[in-house]
Design a protein around this motif. Sequence first.
Motif, PDB file in Angstrom:
ATOM      1  N   MET A   1      -8.866 -11.775  11.014  1.00 11.86           N
ATOM      2  CA  MET A   1      -8.444 -10.834   9.983  1.00 11.86           C
ATOM      3  C   MET A   1      -7.587 -11.556   8.948  1.00 11.86           C
ATOM      4  N   ARG A   2      -7.931 -11.373   7.694  1.00 16.27           N
ATOM      5  CA  ARG A   2      -7.231 -12.070   6.619  1.00 16.27           C
ATOM      6  C   ARG A   2      -5.766 -11.641   6.535  1.00 16.27           C
ATOM      7  N   LYS A   3      -4.900 -12.603   6.465  1.00 17.88           N
ATOM      8  CA  LYS A   3      -3.487 -12.321   6.198  1.00 17.88           C
ATOM      9  C   LYS A   3      -3.288 -12.306   4.683  1.00 17.88           C
ATOM     10  N   PHE A   4      -2.457 -11.390   4.210  1.00 18.26           N
ATOM     11  CA  PHE A   4      -2.213 -11.320   2.768  1.00 18.26           C
ATOM     12  C   PHE A   4      -0.836 -10.721   2.505  1.00 18.26           C
ATOM     13  N   ARG A   5      -0.331 -11.008   1.310  1.00 19.15           N
ATOM     14  CA  ARG A   5       1.013 -10.559   0.926  1.00 19.15           C
ATOM     15  C   ARG A   5       0.918  -9.655  -0.298  1.00 19.15           C
ATOM     16  N   VAL A   6       1.708  -8.597  -0.268  1.00 15.98           N
ATOM     17  CA  VAL A   6       1.739  -7.631  -1.368  1.00 15.98           C
ATOM     18  C   VAL A   6       3.173  -7.440  -1.822  1.00 15.98           C
ATOM     19  N   ALA A   7       3.365  -7.410  -3.131  1.00 16.54           N
ATOM     20  CA  ALA A   7       4.664  -7.049  -3.706  1.00 16.54           C
ATOM     21  C   ALA A   7       4.617  -5.585  -4.113  1.00 16.54           C
ATOM     22  N   VAL A   8       5.569  -4.819  -3.640  1.00 20.74           N
ATOM     23  CA  VAL A   8       5.732  -3.427  -4.066  1.00 20.74           C
ATOM     24  C   VAL A   8       6.967  -3.384  -4.955  1.00 20.74           C
ATOM     25  N   VAL A   9       6.787  -3.028  -6.205  1.00 26.62           N
ATOM     26  CA  VAL A   9       7.891  -3.015  -7.168  1.00 26.62           C
ATOM     27  C   VAL A   9       8.461  -1.605  -7.238  1.00 26.62           C
ATOM     28  N   GLY A  10       9.614  -1.409  -6.600  1.00 23.31           N
ATOM     29  CA  GLY A  10      10.254  -0.105  -6.544  1.00 23.31           C
ATOM     30  C   GLY A  10      10.457   0.336  -5.112  1.00 23.31           C
ATOM     31  N   ALA A  11      11.712   0.573  -4.701  1.00 20.70           N
ATOM     32  CA  ALA A  11      12.030   0.877  -3.302  1.00 20.70           C
ATOM     33  C   ALA A  11      12.389   2.335  -3.095  1.00 20.70           C
ATOM     34  N   GLY A  12      11.779   3.234  -3.896  1.00 20.50           N
ATOM     35  CA  GLY A  12      11.913   4.652  -3.637  1.00 20.50           C
ATOM     36  C   GLY A  12      10.889   5.097  -2.611  1.00 20.50           C
ATOM     37  N   PRO A  13      10.803   6.396  -2.332  1.00 23.88           N
ATOM     38  CA  PRO A  13       9.847   6.879  -1.334  1.00 23.88           C
ATOM     39  C   PRO A  13       8.414   6.428  -1.595  1.00 23.88           C
ATOM     40  N   ALA A  14       7.973   6.436  -2.859  1.00 27.69           N
ATOM     41  CA  ALA A  14       6.588   6.063  -3.150  1.00 27.69           C
ATOM     42  C   ALA A  14       6.299   4.629  -2.721  1.00 27.69           C
ATOM     43  N   GLY A  15       7.177   3.712  -3.077  1.00 25.35           N
ATOM     44  CA  GLY A  15       6.975   2.320  -2.710  1.00 25.35           C
ATOM     45  C   GLY A  15       7.069   2.087  -1.223  1.00 25.35           C
ATOM     46  N   ILE A  16       8.027   2.754  -0.583  1.00 27.85           N
ATOM     47  CA  ILE A  16       8.204   2.562   0.856  1.00 27.85           C
ATOM     48  C   ILE A  16       7.028   3.153   1.625  1.00 27.85           C
ATOM     49  N   TYR A  17       6.516   4.295   1.182  1.00 28.89           N
ATOM     50  CA  TYR A  17       5.334   4.863   1.833  1.00 28.89           C
ATOM     51  C   TYR A  17       4.136   3.946   1.675  1.00 28.89           C
TER      52      TYR A  17
ATOM     53  N   LEU B   1       0.280   0.516   4.225  1.00 30.63           N
ATOM     54  CA  LEU B   1      -0.418  -0.768   4.135  1.00 30.63           C
ATOM     55  C   LEU B   1      -0.255  -1.583   5.413  1.00 30.63           C
ATOM     56  N   THR B   2       0.953  -1.661   5.934  1.00 30.48           N
ATOM     57  CA  THR B   2       1.185  -2.479   7.126  1.00 30.48           C
ATOM     58  C   THR B   2       0.659  -1.810   8.386  1.00 30.48           C
ATOM     59  N   LYS B   3       0.487  -0.501   8.366  1.00 34.15           N
ATOM     60  CA  LYS B   3      -0.134   0.188   9.494  1.00 34.15           C
ATOM     61  C   LYS B   3      -1.654   0.060   9.456  1.00 34.15           C
ATOM     62  N   GLU B   4      -2.220   0.091   8.259  1.00 35.68           N
ATOM     63  CA  GLU B   4      -3.673   0.054   8.108  1.00 35.68           C
ATOM     64  C   GLU B   4      -4.251  -1.349   8.304  1.00 35.68           C
ATOM     65  N   HIS B   5      -3.438  -2.361   8.052  1.00 35.29           N
ATOM     66  CA  HIS B   5      -3.954  -3.738   8.120  1.00 35.29           C
ATOM     67  C   HIS B   5      -2.884  -4.628   8.753  1.00 35.29           C
ATOM     68  N   GLU B   6      -3.159  -5.109   9.967  1.00 31.25           N
ATOM     69  CA  GLU B   6      -2.149  -5.884  10.687  1.00 31.25           C
ATOM     70  C   GLU B   6      -1.911  -7.258  10.068  1.00 31.25           C
ATOM     71  N   GLY B   7      -2.772  -7.663   9.134  1.00 30.65           N
ATOM     72  CA  GLY B   7      -2.554  -8.936   8.460  1.00 30.65           C
ATOM     73  C   GLY B   7      -1.693  -8.832   7.227  1.00 30.65           C
ATOM     74  N   ALA B   8      -1.213  -7.623   6.908  1.00 31.32           N
ATOM     75  CA  ALA B   8      -0.441  -7.417   5.677  1.00 31.32           C
ATOM     76  C   ALA B   8       1.042  -7.657   5.902  1.00 31.32           C
ATOM     77  N   SER B   9       1.661  -8.307   4.927  1.00 31.98           N
ATOM     78  CA  SER B   9       3.122  -8.382   4.849  1.00 31.98           C
ATOM     79  C   SER B   9       3.512  -7.955   3.441  1.00 31.98           C
TER      80      SER B   9
ATOM     81  N   ARG C   1      11.015  -2.691   9.512  1.00 33.30           N
ATOM     82  CA  ARG C   1       9.862  -3.307  10.165  1.00 33.30           C
ATOM     83  C   ARG C   1       9.784  -4.795   9.817  1.00 33.30           C
ATOM     84  N   ASP C   2       9.374  -5.625  10.775  1.00 31.31           N
ATOM     85  CA  ASP C   2       9.320  -7.079  10.574  1.00 31.31           C
ATOM     86  C   ASP C   2       8.352  -7.481   9.470  1.00 31.31           C
ATOM     87  N   SER C   3       7.305  -6.703   9.280  1.00 33.22           N
ATOM     88  CA  SER C   3       6.287  -7.062   8.282  1.00 33.22           C
ATOM     89  C   SER C   3       6.677  -6.674   6.863  1.00 33.22           C
TER      90      SER C   3
END
Length: 462
Positions: A1-17, A22-30, A68-70
């Motif tokens: 499974m491909r590992k990949f990194r995502v930047a979420v810009v904004g730490a309100g509820p929308a970004g945190i959700y 993302l990290t629940k749907e794909h175990e390779g995501a950080s 969460r660690d990821s």
Amino acid sequence: MRKFRVAVVGAGPAGIYAADILTKEHEGASVDVIERLPAPYGLVRYGVAPDHPRIKEIVKALRRVLDRDSIRFLGNVEYGRDVTLDELKRHYDAVIFSTGAMSDRSLDIPGVDLEGSHGAADFVSWYAGHPDVPSEWPLDARSVAVIGAGNVALDVARMLAKPADEQLTTEIADNVYQGLKANQATDVHVFARRGPAEIKFSPMELRELSHSPSIDVLVEEEGFQIDDDGQSRISSNKGVRLVVDTLLKYLEAEPTGAQHRIHIHMCHAPVEILGEDGKVVAIRTEKTEMDGTGNARGTGEFVDTPVQAVYRAIGYRSSSLADVPFDDVRGVVRHDGGRVVDEDGIQLTGLYVTGWVKRGPVGLIGHTKSDASETVRHLLSDLEKTPAPEVGDPDGIVELLLGRGVGVTTWEGWERLDAHEVSLGEASGRERIKVVPREEMLRISQGSDHQGPDHQGSDSRG
């Protein structure tokens, strides 16, 4: 499974959700959640009145996600200033923008620029202890107008009418308490252009207006119009029925003689803020009538209400983002199902959007979650054709920021600040007392005895 990194810009509820899904749907995501403030949670921390602690229960769920660690929190990093879009694309497979909406929608009426005319968003930021607004707020008006028919209007009216000492059970910051202590307001007039069946208050928020023994809620009988369309809304919608019932109770109740009063005027549309010597002296409204479709039309009859301040609570608006296509009319990032697109509708590889900056400032937390699910689903379906980032080291972005002297704060730094605020509250028998100055937030977060990415001295914005 491909590992990949995502930047979420904004730490309100929308970004945190989005990070959560993302990290629940794909175990390779950080995921790195990048936030311009030293603290997370966005409008949950900085857009909710301090006397609404139960609404802030959502923080507990958001906290579990960020712990969460990821997922990594990078605070005090401003997109477009401390890091560019090109730099994010070099370090991440994809970028999700979730910057929310913090500005006021404009109100195009004469007098809106007079001294004493305020956007509600700025006032909310002040009483919520936002570090980027002035520490003091002018509260010398005895009579105040609040324009708007939503929960923000109710929050503003309640904060203006409620004595400061009744806020001492909350996390209210000391500068806010001192400001409210000096507040001169005795009468707050809330103006809604439509009738009781169309008003956007939530039942709970409306009922809470009367919870203070120092406030009488006075609903004006004139303007209490319910036409056939309104009656249909009442019959078919429990929330509407509860709001109308509460308004009727206020209408029929005898005033107690409380020292503060909130007047609710329905079927009044603001047309002008009147001034003398550059200062607010009154608000002019036009009486309206319901037209049978849920909308209001003017009657040509005008009323001047003497006030010394006006707060415009007619909705929030998102701000544009550097190098990201923005629809200035709708006030949202251009997108197709959360995929960022240019003016021609062509998808921009690796760029996504969620939350209010995607759909506009409407909807509740449930909408935010479904929003994030749609965006993440499209991101994952695009993953195979999304090129890997140029920089493979996850710490590369932190090194870039630290090399520029950006005072990055981490999750561990937030936990120090969080614990500090809780300890301040415990000393006063309260849950917490919020720290307001950015410089102090950074000093506590970065801790002089701590070494690491979040120990970088003060920041120029402090």
